[in-house]
Design a protein around this motif. Structure first.
Motif, PDB file in Angstrom:
ATOM      1  N   GLN A 265      36.854  33.590  47.584  1.00  0.00           N
ATOM      2  CA  GLN A 265      37.477  34.908  47.513  1.00  0.00           C
ATOM      3  C   GLN A 265      36.670  35.845  48.403  1.00  0.00           C
ATOM      4  OE1 GLN A 265      37.713  37.975  44.112  1.00  0.00           O
ATOM      5  NE2 GLN A 265      39.519  36.680  43.868  1.00  0.00           N
TER       6      GLN A 265
ATOM      7  N   ALA B  11      44.212  38.510  45.582  1.00  0.00           N
ATOM      8  CA  ALA B  11      43.584  38.206  44.302  1.00  0.00           C
ATOM      9  C   ALA B  11      44.173  39.067  43.199  1.00  0.00           C
ATOM     10  CB  ALA B  11      42.086  38.436  44.388  1.00  0.00           C
TER      11      ALA B  11
ATOM     12  N   SER C 258      37.098  39.958  49.960  1.00  0.00           N
ATOM     13  CA  SER C 258      37.831  41.228  50.096  1.00  0.00           C
ATOM     14  C   SER C 258      39.160  41.216  49.339  1.00  0.00           C
ATOM     15  CB  SER C 258      38.068  41.557  51.568  1.00  0.00           C
ATOM     16  OG  SER C 258      36.858  41.690  52.245  1.00  0.00           O
ATOM     17  N   LYS C 259      39.134  40.713  48.128  1.00  0.00           N
ATOM     18  CA  LYS C 259      40.304  40.647  47.257  1.00  0.00           C
ATOM     19  C   LYS C 259      41.414  39.753  47.807  1.00  0.00           C
ATOM     20  CE  LYS C 259      39.377  45.098  45.137  1.00  0.00           C
ATOM     21  NZ  LYS C 259      39.851  46.431  44.834  1.00  0.00           N
TER      22      LYS C 259
END
Length: 183
Positions: A5, A183, A7-8
């Motif tokens: 993951q 995410a 930066s989202k």
């Protein structure tokens, strides 16, 4: 299979052909960063099918495009953003080259990295993965095209490189056997 993951964004390098490390968090980069500040790094280094080298930098400005700091980075047609990405590529090459000589972690990866980097027959691939709030699709495509040309200019010293600016819309076309999602 490698899942990360950044930066989202979720990156699932699901193909058996991928060997990927999160370079900006890797011990090899940390040693250099601690000794020589500032030293920058791309988010991911990947080797695909043991012959194609990928540098991936992720910038997610979604819902932050209007923030003063983001506006400052994106002004002048993204000149500053592309400069920052080019510096990360430059510093990553220096650090990963050193890691092949001295790293006790993933030495084989860094040795192969250097072999591919020095192979004139193979283009290295530099991907800037940039998410941002756009007014419309045409504006987004125009902006990304301008950014791609600027990044190509800044990385012209990296002969035989394929430079690409992308967003989540083009995930499957750019990174083979990889799923990318918010995410």
């Amino acid at each position: 299979m490698s899942k990360f993951q950044e930066s989202k964004l979720n990156f699932d390098f699901k193909g058996a052909g991928w060997n990927v490390i999160k370079y900006d968090e890797h011990l090899a980069h940390g040693k250099i960063r601690n000794a020589l500040h500032p030293t920058k790094a791309v988010d991911f280094l990947g080797i695909y099918n043991d012959k194609k080298l990928y540098f991936v930098e992720v910038k997610n400005y979604k819902e932050h495009t209007s923030d003063p700091e983001t506006k400052d980075v994106l002004k002048a047609g993204g000149e500053e953003l592309m400069r920052r990405i080019a510096v990360k590529v430059r510093d990553t090459i220096a650090g990963a080259t050193n890691a092949a000589r001295f790293s006790t972690n993933e030495r084989a990866f860094f040795t192969r990295f250097n072999e591919i980097l020095l192979n004139d027959a193979e283009k290295v691939v530099v991907i800037a993965w940039i998410e941002f709030d756009e007014m419309n699709e045409d504006e987004r495509k125009t902006k990304m095209s301008v950014w791609q040309q600027k990044l190509k200019q800044k990385l012209s010293w990296l002969h035989a490189a394929k430079i690409s600016i992308n967003s989540i819309d083009a995930a499957n076309e750019i990174l083979p056997e990889t799923d990318i999602s918010f995410a």
